[in-house]
Enzyme design. Structure first.
Site, mmCIF file in Angstrom:
data_model
loop_
_atom_site.group_PDB
_atom_site.id
_atom_site.type_symbol
_atom_site.label_atom_id
_atom_site.label_comp_id
_atom_site.label_asym_id
_atom_site.label_seq_id
_atom_site.Cartn_x
_atom_site.Cartn_y
_atom_site.Cartn_z
ATOM 1 N N HIS A 37 -80.267 -54.481 -15.940
ATOM 2 C CA HIS A 37 -80.166 -55.108 -15.226
ATOM 3 C C HIS A 37 -81.327 -56.345 -16.388
ATOM 4 O O HIS A 37 -81.372 -57.964 -16.084
ATOM 5 C CB HIS A 37 -81.148 -55.025 -14.222
ATOM 6 C CG HIS A 37 -80.008 -54.190 -13.748
ATOM 7 N ND1 HIS A 37 -80.310 -52.974 -13.607
ATOM 8 C CD2 HIS A 37 -79.076 -54.631 -12.976
ATOM 9 C CE1 HIS A 37 -79.040 -52.836 -12.616
ATOM 10 N NE2 HIS A 37 -78.594 -53.622 -12.624
ATOM 11 N N ASP B 173 -72.417 -58.814 -12.361
ATOM 12 C CA ASP B 173 -72.843 -57.495 -12.190
ATOM 13 C C ASP B 173 -71.715 -57.054 -11.067
ATOM 14 O O ASP B 173 -72.302 -56.088 -9.910
ATOM 15 C CB ASP B 173 -73.911 -57.426 -11.657
ATOM 16 C CG ASP B 173 -74.452 -56.438 -11.621
ATOM 17 O OD1 ASP B 173 -74.017 -55.360 -12.496
ATOM 18 O OD2 ASP B 173 -75.406 -55.914 -11.076
ATOM 19 N N ASP C 95 -76.083 -53.763 -5.356
ATOM 20 C CA ASP C 95 -77.775 -52.776 -5.103
ATOM 21 C C ASP C 95 -78.625 -52.958 -5.320
ATOM 22 O O ASP C 95 -79.669 -53.104 -5.132
ATOM 23 C CB ASP C 95 -77.430 -51.632 -6.157
ATOM 24 C CG ASP C 95 -76.776 -52.602 -7.866
ATOM 25 O OD1 ASP C 95 -77.457 -53.626 -7.904
ATOM 26 O OD2 ASP C 95 -76.245 -52.356 -8.557
ATOM 27 N N ASP D 55 -65.046 -61.249 -1.033
ATOM 28 C CA ASP D 55 -64.684 -61.468 -2.670
ATOM 29 C C ASP D 55 -65.759 -62.775 -3.364
ATOM 30 O O ASP D 55 -64.993 -63.886 -3.350
ATOM 31 C CB ASP D 55 -63.124 -61.708 -2.242
ATOM 32 C CG ASP D 55 -62.951 -60.938 -3.909
ATOM 33 O OD1 ASP D 55 -62.517 -60.231 -4.206
ATOM 34 O OD2 ASP D 55 -62.094 -62.475 -4.253
ATOM 35 N N GLN E 137 -65.065 -48.865 -0.285
ATOM 36 C CA GLN E 137 -64.806 -47.603 -1.490
ATOM 37 C C GLN E 137 -66.103 -46.693 -0.578
ATOM 38 O O GLN E 137 -66.579 -46.718 0.546
ATOM 39 C CB GLN E 137 -66.172 -48.823 -3.104
ATOM 40 C CG GLN E 137 -67.343 -49.311 -2.438
ATOM 41 C CD GLN E 137 -67.102 -50.491 -2.844
ATOM 42 O OE1 GLN E 137 -66.895 -50.741 -4.052
ATOM 43 N NE2 GLN E 137 -68.662 -51.414 -2.709
ATOM 44 N N ASP F 79 -70.910 -60.750 -2.948
ATOM 45 C CA ASP F 79 -70.883 -59.220 -3.328
ATOM 46 C C ASP F 79 -69.692 -58.745 -1.742
ATOM 47 O O ASP F 79 -70.285 -58.432 -0.531
ATOM 48 C CB ASP F 79 -71.731 -58.054 -2.486
ATOM 49 C CG ASP F 79 -71.426 -56.426 -3.375
ATOM 50 O OD1 ASP F 79 -72.511 -56.375 -4.285
ATOM 51 O OD2 ASP F 79 -70.778 -56.019 -2.611
HETATM 52 N N1 SAM Z 1 -73.572 -52.711 -12.970
HETATM 53 C C1 SAM Z 1 -72.865 -51.849 -12.290
HETATM 54 C C2 SAM Z 1 -72.046 -51.867 -12.903
HETATM 55 O O1 SAM Z 1 -72.131 -52.169 -14.497
HETATM 56 O O2 SAM Z 1 -71.418 -50.910 -12.930
HETATM 57 C C3 SAM Z 1 -72.459 -52.893 -10.912
HETATM 58 C C4 SAM Z 1 -73.326 -52.603 -10.111
HETATM 59 S S1 SAM Z 1 -73.184 -53.177 -8.596
HETATM 60 C C5 SAM Z 1 -72.960 -52.255 -7.303
HETATM 61 C C6 SAM Z 1 -71.291 -53.813 -8.174
HETATM 62 C C7 SAM Z 1 -71.015 -54.447 -7.072
HETATM 63 O O3 SAM Z 1 -69.764 -54.965 -7.016
HETATM 64 C C8 SAM Z 1 -70.269 -53.836 -5.653
HETATM 65 O O4 SAM Z 1 -71.197 -53.464 -4.469
HETATM 66 C C9 SAM Z 1 -69.469 -53.802 -5.417
HETATM 67 O O5 SAM Z 1 -68.929 -54.160 -3.469
HETATM 68 C C10 SAM Z 1 -69.065 -55.376 -5.644
HETATM 69 N N2 SAM Z 1 -67.978 -56.143 -6.155
HETATM 70 C C11 SAM Z 1 -66.698 -55.047 -5.818
HETATM 71 N N3 SAM Z 1 -65.619 -55.857 -6.142
HETATM 72 C C12 SAM Z 1 -66.445 -57.124 -6.028
HETATM 73 C C13 SAM Z 1 -65.447 -58.588 -5.667
HETATM 74 N N4 SAM Z 1 -64.090 -58.533 -5.590
HETATM 75 N N5 SAM Z 1 -66.617 -59.562 -4.977
HETATM 76 C C14 SAM Z 1 -67.942 -58.846 -4.949
HETATM 77 N N6 SAM Z 1 -68.480 -57.625 -4.923
HETATM 78 C C15 SAM Z 1 -67.868 -56.776 -5.811
#
Ligand code: SAM
Length: 506
Positions: free
Chosen positions: A272, A368, A296, A350, A242, A316
């Site tokens: 949070h 999250d 994050d 993943d 991304q 993540d």
């Molecule tokens: N609070 C946020 C929102 O409301 O959208 C979510 C924040 S958090 C930064 C989301 C995280 O999910 C990202 O760091 C992203 O890399 C991770 N992410 C996306 N797809 C994922 C997956 N398939 N498995 C694990 N993490 C994933």
């Protein structure tokens, strides 16, 4: 056709095939960053490319035999120019116009048509060197091999190391250099046709222009990008998964993934705290906690407020996000250095794969993740994912997930509740106002008879307390539950609900 000339044409078809796939992948992935729904963007890009390639092949019949070399050189030069600036054009279309989709399809069509001319023109030229059978088999096999190389180079080397803008410029340079190569390799024939000078000049101008853009590309990209965001960009990175952008105005930080806001520091505590504290207040044990997403570190910060927490697995997908959360001074200040604390194990994988493999139970699971705007994300909001979570929860363990907006995407919010229920959870739904996001919803899930009453939260909080918590479960008529399907892997309805709700269906 001299032997060396024939050899040059074979090298050209191979390199041109690499560039052709790179352009398709670039347009598909840049459109996905901007518009989401990668399945739709790639389907459209590939469909328009292939149809346009068919058009190019058909048009090749109008190229007279004596003009084959001239047209081939022209084609490579123009393809170099168009392909080279393609990503820049997409940035401009997205940032400054309302016509991104039309522009992206026009670009795919124009590039596809030029690519479609390559194989017939080169095959006809090579025919002069041997039989049609040999020419066709050489050209097509090199063409397909080039496609394989491109599809390996693109995700592992080009995109992560060069970024999309420079990848396009490099591919464009390759095409333009091939054009120049045709001019030089067949100088004699082109001199006869009196096109040698003008083609040579065109090739040099395009190579110089693309070279200059590549030189200035970083600055241009930064300028375009900063026009897309309200605040000053303090970190921008294209990871393998991304586009990550962190912005700052005064003390306020915002994190965007693929252009979508993930948090704003001014009110992230509301989100949070609501995600973490009800679940941890009700969990049978807080020793082991699993966070899926949350790269994050802000969910982990709330979890680590509890002294009993001994082990947090944070899963993540993207190492670039967790690295940023571990190293960026603004982020480590905001997340209280959570991802560098000894209790936290960061696993870059993943979430679904992790859930399938892991078997040590957790007292609480916190999800999250970004909104389910893509099928690849929606799978983590599915009945199957929640079943895996249930297996990983200790008896009476609880799960909390962010579930998007019950107001803006009501079907999505209630479809997530339905999936949790279908997976065997008892669900308690709640929502609150997070000014940067609007009305935002969560679901708490536990075993049958789940009682959401919390007498007191055991750690200091800014937003949530007993009284606020008890008020969050009231849904007015605009947000009330409605009959929707649960999202399942074999019936993925959620991303469609999301796009319909957001009005981004094409
Ligand atoms: N609070 C946020 C929102 O409301 O959208 C979510 C924040 S958090 C930064 C989301 C995280 O999910 C990202 O760091 C992203 O890399 C991770 N992410 C996306 N797809 C994922 C997956 N398939 N498995 C694990 N993490 C994933």
């Amino acid at each position: 056709m001299p032997r060396l000339g024939a050899l040059f044409l074979l090298v050209a078809i191979f390199s041109a095939a690499v560039c052709a796939i790179v352009y398709q992948l670039l347009i598909g992935s840049v459109s996905s960053y901007f518009l989401g729904n990668s399945v739709e963007q790639f389907s459209l890009t590939i469909g328009f490319f292939l149809a346009a390639m068919g058009l190019g092949s058909w048009l090749s019949r109008f190229v007279a035999d004596h003009l084959l070399l001239t047209r081939l050189a022209q084609l490579e030069i123009w393809l170099g120019l168009l392909g080279g600036v393609s990503v820049g054009v997409l940035y401009v279309l997205y940032g400054y116009t309302d016509h991104f989709r039309v522009g992206m399809l026009a670009l795919s069509t124009a590039i596809g048509a030029l690519i479609g001319l390559e194989v017939p023109l080169i095959t006809r030229l090579l025919r002069g060197h041997g039989t049609l059978r040999a020419a066709l088999s050489n050209v097509l096999s090199l063409d397909y091999l080039g496609a394989l190389l491109a599809s390996l180079l693109f995700p592992y080397i080009l995109l992560p190391f060069l970024g999309s803008l420079h990848t396009a410029l490099v591919a464009g340079l390759v095409n333009a250099v091939l054009g120049l190569g045709v001019v030089l390799a067949f100088k004699g024939a082109l001199l006869e046709q009196r096109t040698f000078r003008s083609l040579g000049a065109q090739a040099l101008v395009v190579i110089a222009a693309l070279g200059a853009l590549a030189w200035q590309g970083e600055e241009l990209r930064a300028r375009w990008e900063s026009d897309l965001y309200e605040d000053r960009i303090v970190h921008s990175e294209q990871s393998a998964y991304q586009q990550i952008v962190l912005t700052r105005r005064d003390e306020h930080l915002r994190l965007y993934l693929n252009g979508h806001l993930q948090f704003a520091s001014i009110d992230e505590h509301r989100y949070h705290e609501a995600l973490v504290h009800p679940a941890l207040a009700l969990a049978p044990s807080r020793e082991r906690v699993l966070i899926i997403g949350g790269g994050d570190g802000l969910t982990a910060r709330e979890v680590l407020k509890y002294e009993e927490v001994q082990h947090v697995d944070l899963v993540d997908l993207d190492p670039a996000v967790t690295r940023l959360a571990q190293r960026n001074i603004y982020l480590t200040r905001l997340n209280d250095n959570a991802l560098n604390r000894r209790q936290v194990r960061v696993i870059n994988e993943d979430g679904f794969v992790f859930l399938q493999r892991e078997h040590m139970p957790y007292g609480a699971i916190l999800i999250d993740l970004p909104d389910p705007r893509e099928e690849s994300l929606a799978k983590l909001y599915s009945v199957e994912a929640y079943r895996l979570c249930r297996k990983l929860l200790s008896p009476q363990g609880v799960l909390a997930t962010q579930a998007s907006s019950p107001y803006h995407v009501r079907e999505v919010y209630w479809s997530i509740a339905a999936a949790l229920e279908e997976a065997g959870f008892a669900v308690h739904s709640y929502h609150l106002h997070v000014p940067s996001f609007g009305e935002w919803g969560f679901h708490l899930a536990g075993s049958a008879g789940l009682d959401p009453t919390v007498d007191a939260f055991a750690v200091p909080t800014r937003y949530i307390d007993r009284q606020v918590w008890s008020a969050l479960a009231v849904f007015d008529g605009d947000m009330a539950r409605l009959p929707v399907q649960a999202n399942r892997l074999d019936r993925p309805v959620l991303a469609r609900y999301y796009r319909q709700g957001m009005g981004t269906q094409f």
